[in-house]
Design a protein around this motif. Structure first.
Motif, mmCIF file in Angstrom:
data_model
loop_
_atom_site.group_PDB
_atom_site.id
_atom_site.type_symbol
_atom_site.label_atom_id
_atom_site.label_comp_id
_atom_site.label_asym_id
_atom_site.label_seq_id
_atom_site.Cartn_x
_atom_site.Cartn_y
_atom_site.Cartn_z
ATOM 1 N N MET A 157 0.819 -1.204 0.000
ATOM 2 C CA MET A 157 0.000 0.000 0.000
ATOM 3 C C MET A 157 0.856 1.259 0.000
ATOM 4 S SD MET A 157 -3.054 1.022 2.651
ATOM 5 C CE MET A 157 -3.998 2.513 2.419
ATOM 6 N N LEU A 158 1.948 1.218 0.770
ATOM 7 C CA LEU A 158 2.836 2.378 0.820
ATOM 8 C C LEU A 158 3.497 2.612 -0.534
ATOM 9 C CD1 LEU A 158 3.953 4.540 2.704
ATOM 10 C CD2 LEU A 158 5.821 2.983 3.261
ATOM 11 N N VAL A 159 3.897 1.529 -1.191
ATOM 12 C CA VAL A 159 4.506 1.649 -2.520
ATOM 13 C C VAL A 159 3.513 2.274 -3.496
ATOM 14 C CG1 VAL A 159 5.472 0.373 -4.467
ATOM 15 C CG2 VAL A 159 6.069 -0.291 -2.127
ATOM 16 N N THR A 160 2.261 1.832 -3.413
ATOM 17 C CA THR A 160 1.214 2.376 -4.286
ATOM 18 C C THR A 160 1.022 3.872 -4.043
ATOM 19 O OG1 THR A 160 0.059 0.253 -4.310
ATOM 20 C CG2 THR A 160 -1.206 2.185 -4.967
ATOM 21 N N LEU A 161 1.014 4.266 -2.767
ATOM 22 C CA LEU A 161 0.870 5.678 -2.424
ATOM 23 C C LEU A 161 2.021 6.500 -2.980
ATOM 24 C CD1 LEU A 161 -0.492 8.002 -0.903
ATOM 25 C CD2 LEU A 161 0.787 7.305 1.134
ATOM 26 N N PHE A 162 3.246 6.003 -2.815
ATOM 27 C CA PHE A 162 4.409 6.734 -3.318
ATOM 28 C C PHE A 162 4.366 6.849 -4.842
ATOM 29 C CE2 PHE A 162 8.064 7.595 -0.330
ATOM 30 C CZ PHE A 162 7.272 7.630 0.801
ATOM 31 N N ARG A 163 3.958 5.794 -5.508
ATOM 32 C CA ARG A 163 3.866 5.846 -6.975
ATOM 33 C C ARG A 163 2.805 6.837 -7.417
ATOM 34 N NH1 ARG A 163 4.440 -0.669 -8.227
ATOM 35 N NH2 ARG A 163 6.736 -0.739 -8.081
ATOM 36 N N LEU A 164 1.717 6.911 -6.670
ATOM 37 C CA LEU A 164 0.664 7.879 -6.992
ATOM 38 C C LEU A 164 1.176 9.306 -6.813
ATOM 39 C CD1 LEU A 164 -2.297 8.523 -7.670
ATOM 40 C CD2 LEU A 164 -2.818 8.317 -5.233
ATOM 41 N N LEU A 165 1.851 9.555 -5.703
ATOM 42 C CA LEU A 165 2.380 10.894 -5.445
ATOM 43 C C LEU A 165 3.459 11.288 -6.455
ATOM 44 C CD1 LEU A 165 2.634 10.845 -1.545
ATOM 45 C CD2 LEU A 165 1.020 12.169 -2.941
ATOM 46 N N SER A 166 4.192 10.308 -6.970
ATOM 47 C CA SER A 166 5.286 10.609 -7.902
ATOM 48 C C SER A 166 4.784 11.190 -9.218
ATOM 49 C CB SER A 166 6.110 9.352 -8.179
ATOM 50 O OG SER A 166 5.398 8.429 -8.998
ATOM 51 N N ILE A 167 3.490 11.062 -9.476
ATOM 52 C CA ILE A 167 2.921 11.598 -10.709
ATOM 53 C C ILE A 167 2.893 13.128 -10.680
ATOM 54 C CG2 ILE A 167 0.820 11.704 -12.118
ATOM 55 C CD1 ILE A 167 0.149 8.888 -11.102
ATOM 56 N N PHE A 168 2.764 13.686 -9.483
ATOM 57 C CA PHE A 168 2.628 15.139 -9.353
ATOM 58 C C PHE A 168 3.939 15.849 -9.692
ATOM 59 C CE2 PHE A 168 -0.782 13.550 -6.715
ATOM 60 C CZ PHE A 168 -1.829 14.416 -7.000
ATOM 61 N N PRO A 169 3.836 17.083 -10.184
ATOM 62 C CA PRO A 169 5.052 17.874 -10.442
ATOM 63 C C PRO A 169 5.803 18.139 -9.143
ATOM 64 C CG PRO A 169 3.134 18.847 -11.524
ATOM 65 C CD PRO A 169 2.608 17.782 -10.599
ATOM 66 N N LEU A 170 7.097 18.308 -9.251
ATOM 67 C CA LEU A 170 7.917 18.572 -8.084
ATOM 68 C C LEU A 170 7.473 19.854 -7.375
ATOM 69 C CD1 LEU A 170 10.361 17.611 -6.439
ATOM 70 C CD2 LEU A 170 11.823 18.966 -7.964
ATOM 71 N N SER A 171 7.037 20.844 -8.115
ATOM 72 C CA SER A 171 6.595 22.101 -7.503
ATOM 73 C C SER A 171 5.397 21.874 -6.577
ATOM 74 C CB SER A 171 6.230 23.121 -8.588
ATOM 75 O OG SER A 171 5.230 22.596 -9.447
ATOM 76 N N VAL A 172 4.487 20.990 -6.965
ATOM 77 C CA VAL A 172 3.317 20.676 -6.139
ATOM 78 C C VAL A 172 3.745 19.939 -4.882
ATOM 79 C CG1 VAL A 172 1.170 19.356 -6.022
ATOM 80 C CG2 VAL A 172 1.737 20.654 -8.087
ATOM 81 N N LEU A 173 4.648 18.979 -5.022
ATOM 82 C CA LEU A 173 5.124 18.208 -3.878
ATOM 83 C C LEU A 173 5.884 19.096 -2.892
ATOM 84 C CD1 LEU A 173 6.300 14.962 -5.698
ATOM 85 C CD2 LEU A 173 4.231 15.276 -4.332
ATOM 86 N N HIS A 174 6.665 20.025 -3.409
ATOM 87 C CA HIS A 174 7.409 20.919 -2.526
ATOM 88 C C HIS A 174 6.472 21.894 -1.809
ATOM 89 C CE1 HIS A 174 11.797 20.506 -4.146
ATOM 90 N NE2 HIS A 174 11.385 19.467 -3.456
ATOM 91 N N PHE A 175 5.440 22.353 -2.478
ATOM 92 C CA PHE A 175 4.468 23.232 -1.819
ATOM 93 C C PHE A 175 3.759 22.474 -0.697
ATOM 94 C CE2 PHE A 175 0.146 24.841 -1.291
ATOM 95 C CZ PHE A 175 0.386 26.183 -1.020
ATOM 96 N N ALA A 176 3.290 21.264 -1.003
ATOM 97 C CA ALA A 176 2.623 20.450 0.010
ATOM 98 C C ALA A 176 3.592 20.087 1.127
ATOM 99 C CB ALA A 176 2.048 19.192 -0.630
ATOM 100 N N GLY A 177 4.856 19.876 0.766
ATOM 101 C CA GLY A 177 5.859 19.544 1.765
ATOM 102 C C GLY A 177 6.091 20.681 2.740
ATOM 103 N N ALA A 178 6.084 21.908 2.239
ATOM 104 C CA ALA A 178 6.260 23.068 3.119
ATOM 105 C C ALA A 178 5.121 23.153 4.132
ATOM 106 C CB ALA A 178 6.328 24.346 2.289
#
Length: 286
Positions: free
Chosen positions: A1-22
């Motif tokens: 399940m964790l692998v699936t979640l990470f693969r799903l999140l990897s689809i997003f642009p890095l800018s989106v992930l960094h904003f959510a990360g902040a």
């Protein structure tokens, strides 16, 4: 399940992930008292309190960029990274004595190994995660073409020494707290931290040059700049002196981008079975 979640999140642009990360960084900081105390104590000890708010955001980015770094296609990941001073590495590789890369918990240290492995064979020291569920995710993400994993045990050390003798490169996290018998107490930002001795031992055994490296995270998800920096400290022969020299080099590297160091990492913990620094240096000197 964790692998699936990470693969799903990897689809997003890095800018989106960094904003959510902040946002995540601030949420964890506000909700976890122990996390907040350790981050504030560590960054204050190093003299970088002025970077606190930025460090909170960068810590969150460090977490949410992992799905992208680990699970996105390598060509997409590496497209986000530019290289600075690769000629330093190439000169060392041409010397046929191998290269010891030291990468602290600074910036996006996960992308550094991938970028090096695109240019030369690299073996990195690896300690399996405590949570078994993370093992297939992390091992699958890190062990890629030209990027080999060596377990953090005697067998792994032999593998790394052999790679150096063949003129290949290896990678270590010098500020990762080692296990019993694998380190010494040496000052890191004015407080003694249990510090690994392996990198200095491998250098002494093989004569392989040491190169410092880190990946600076650019604003607004624009990617990374991977920088290679010469190691200029005198190592000496005493293990404590060697560990102290490596810690000084790490301090100088961190000072280049202090907000991007992982200040919440429990750098000063005492591993099981290891005597505290006070037993060697006396009370009040730890």
């Amino acid at each position: 399940m964790l692998v699936t979640l990470f693969r799903l999140l990897s689809i997003f642009p890095l800018s989106v992930l960094h904003f959510a990360g902040a946002v995540l960084g601030w949420a964890v900081y506000l909700l976890s008292g122990s996390y907040r105390r350790r981050l504030k104590e560590n960054i204050a000890r190093a003299g970088f309190t002025g970077h606190l708010h930025e460090a909170i955001r960068e810590a969150g980015k460090n977490i949410l960029e992992l799905p992208f770094i680990w699970c996105a296609k390598p060509e997409r990941v590496l497209k986000t990274a530019s290289i600075e001073n690769w000629e330093l590495v190439q000169t060392a590789l041409d010397g046929k004595k191998g290269v010891i890369f030291l990468t602290p918990h600074l910036g996006c240290f996960e992308i550094v190994a991938q970028s090096i492995a695109m240019r030369t064979r690299l073996t990195v020291l690896y300690r399996p995660p405590r949570q078994a569920a993370l093992k297939p995710l992390i091992e699958g993400a890190r062990a890629r073409d030209n990027l080999l994993l060596a377990a953090a045990n005697l067998s792994g050390v032999r593998i790394m020494a052999k790679a150096l003798k063949k003129g290949e490169a290896i990678g270590l996290l010098p500020d990762q707290v080692p296990q019993e018998g694998e380190g010494v107490w040496a000052k890191f930002f004015e407080k003694r931290a249990y510090t690994m001795t392996l990198s200095a031992k491998l250098h002494s055994m093989t004569g392989s040059p040491i190169i410092l490296t880190y990946a600076e995270r650019l604003p607004f998800g624009r990617g990374y700049v991977i920088r290679f920096v010469p190691f200029e400290e005198e190592l000496g022969t005493d293990p404590v002196d060697q560990a102290s020299a490596i810690n000084r080099a790490m301090e100088k590297l961190i000072a280049r981008s202090p907000a991007q160091y992982f200040w919440s990492y429990n750098r000063y913990k005492k591993p099981d079975g290891v005597d505290g620094p006070e037993s060697r240096f006396g009370q009040g000197q730890a």
